[in-house]
Scaffold this motif. Structure first.
Motif, short mmCIF file in Angstrom:
data_model
loop_
_atom_site.label_atom_id
_atom_site.label_comp_id
_atom_site.label_asym_id
_atom_site.label_seq_id
_atom_site.Cartn_x
_atom_site.Cartn_y
_atom_site.Cartn_z
N LEU A 68 -7.86 7.60 -37.27
CA LEU A 68 -8.44 8.38 -36.18
C LEU A 68 -7.98 9.82 -36.28
CD1 LEU A 68 -7.91 5.91 -33.19
CD2 LEU A 68 -9.77 5.98 -34.88
N SER A 69 -8.83 10.72 -35.84
CA SER A 69 -8.50 12.14 -35.82
C SER A 69 -8.67 12.70 -34.42
CB SER A 69 -9.42 12.91 -36.78
OG SER A 69 -9.31 12.45 -38.10
N CYS A 70 -7.83 13.67 -34.10
CA CYS A 70 -7.92 14.38 -32.83
C CYS A 70 -7.83 15.87 -33.12
CB CYS A 70 -6.79 13.96 -31.90
SG CYS A 70 -6.68 14.95 -30.39
N ALA A 71 -8.90 16.58 -32.78
CA ALA A 71 -8.95 18.02 -33.04
C ALA A 71 -9.00 18.76 -31.71
CB ALA A 71 -10.17 18.35 -33.88
N SER A 109 -3.31 -2.88 -41.02
CA SER A 109 -3.12 -4.29 -40.60
C SER A 109 -3.67 -4.52 -39.20
CB SER A 109 -1.64 -4.66 -40.66
OG SER A 109 -1.11 -4.46 -41.95
N LEU A 110 -4.88 -4.06 -38.99
CA LEU A 110 -5.46 -4.14 -37.65
C LEU A 110 -5.67 -5.58 -37.21
CD1 LEU A 110 -7.86 -1.11 -37.92
CD2 LEU A 110 -6.17 -1.45 -36.11
N LYS A 111 -5.45 -5.81 -35.92
CA LYS A 111 -5.58 -7.13 -35.33
C LYS A 111 -6.71 -7.11 -34.29
CE LYS A 111 -0.55 -7.72 -35.61
NZ LYS A 111 0.68 -8.02 -34.84
N LEU A 112 -7.17 -8.30 -33.94
CA LEU A 112 -8.23 -8.39 -32.93
C LEU A 112 -7.82 -7.68 -31.64
CD1 LEU A 112 -9.22 -12.15 -33.35
CD2 LEU A 112 -10.43 -10.15 -34.26
N GLU A 113 -6.53 -7.80 -31.30
CA GLU A 113 -6.05 -7.22 -30.04
C GLU A 113 -5.90 -5.70 -30.09
OE1 GLU A 113 -4.67 -9.71 -31.81
OE2 GLU A 113 -2.46 -9.57 -31.80
N ASP A 114 -6.18 -5.09 -31.23
CA ASP A 114 -6.19 -3.63 -31.31
C ASP A 114 -7.53 -3.05 -30.87
OD1 ASP A 114 -4.30 -3.90 -34.35
OD2 ASP A 114 -3.54 -3.33 -32.37
N THR A 115 -8.50 -3.92 -30.61
CA THR A 115 -9.79 -3.45 -30.14
C THR A 115 -9.63 -2.71 -28.81
OG1 THR A 115 -11.03 -5.21 -31.23
CG2 THR A 115 -12.06 -4.19 -29.31
N ALA A 116 -10.11 -1.47 -28.78
CA ALA A 116 -9.95 -0.62 -27.59
C ALA A 116 -10.64 0.70 -27.81
CB ALA A 116 -8.47 -0.39 -27.30
N VAL A 123 -12.65 1.62 -31.22
CA VAL A 123 -12.23 0.84 -32.38
C VAL A 123 -12.48 -0.63 -32.07
CG1 VAL A 123 -10.28 0.11 -33.80
CG2 VAL A 123 -10.51 2.51 -33.12
N THR A 124 -13.27 -1.28 -32.90
CA THR A 124 -13.55 -2.69 -32.73
C THR A 124 -13.07 -3.46 -33.95
OG1 THR A 124 -15.53 -2.18 -31.41
CG2 THR A 124 -15.33 -4.41 -32.28
N GLY A 129 -14.61 2.87 -35.21
CA GLY A 129 -15.67 2.08 -35.82
C GLY A 129 -15.34 0.60 -35.81
N LEU A 130 -16.10 -0.15 -36.57
CA LEU A 130 -15.93 -1.59 -36.68
C LEU A 130 -15.15 -1.90 -37.96
CD1 LEU A 130 -16.61 -4.51 -35.82
CD2 LEU A 130 -18.74 -4.26 -37.13
N VAL A 131 -14.11 -2.71 -37.83
CA VAL A 131 -13.29 -3.06 -38.98
C VAL A 131 -12.87 -4.52 -38.87
CG1 VAL A 131 -11.17 -2.27 -37.86
CG2 VAL A 131 -11.29 -2.33 -40.36
N GLN A 132 -12.69 -5.16 -40.00
CA GLN A 132 -12.26 -6.56 -40.01
C GLN A 132 -10.76 -6.67 -39.78
OE1 GLN A 132 -13.63 -8.22 -43.72
NE2 GLN A 132 -15.63 -8.71 -42.88
N PRO A 133 -10.30 -7.79 -39.27
CA PRO A 133 -8.85 -7.98 -39.14
C PRO A 133 -8.15 -7.76 -40.47
CG PRO A 133 -10.02 -9.72 -37.99
CD PRO A 133 -11.07 -8.93 -38.75
#
Length: 114
Positions: A20-23, A83-90, A110-111, A10-14
């Motif tokens: 995330l889940s993987c089933a 502690s998400l960063k802009l560069e984690d967008t992917a 993830v944005t 989803g969209l999250v601020q820095p």
């Protein structure tokens, strides 16, 4: 055919967090190990984290911020991202290896943006 289903993007601020889940369609303990990868726009897919029984391995870029875990009861692998960063967008992909065969999920976006 084994399938892996990711969710939780989803969209999250820095500075924010996501989980995330993987089933997988097969039991987690049938996999030799399970990974998270990511692919940013215009870049190659890269390794993020691995869980192999009790051993966890991380890319240097996420070490100390991301945590991979597994819940056998719910048959789910998680990636907790803090502690998400802009560069984690992917697009984040779940990967599982079972008896020499590699399986990929379709990914979850993830944005990180203000």
């Amino acid at each position: 055919q084994v399938q892996l289903a990711e969710s939780g993007g989803g969209l999250v601020q820095p500075g924010g967090s996501l989980r995330l889940s993987c089933a997988p369609s097969d039991r987690i303990f049938n996999f030799n190990y399970m990974d998270w990868y990511r692919q940013a726009p215009g870049k190659e897919r890269e390794f993020v984290a691995r869980i192999n029984l009790g051993v966890r391995t991380y890319a240097d870029s996420v070490k100390g911020r991301f945590t991979i875990s597994r819940d056998n009861a719910n048959n789910t692998v998680y990636l907790r991202m803090n502690s998400l960063k802009l560069e984690d967008t992917a697009v984040y992909y779940c990967r599982g290896v079972r008896a020499g065969t590699t399986y990929w999920g379709k990914g979850t976006l993830v944005t990180v943006s203000s």
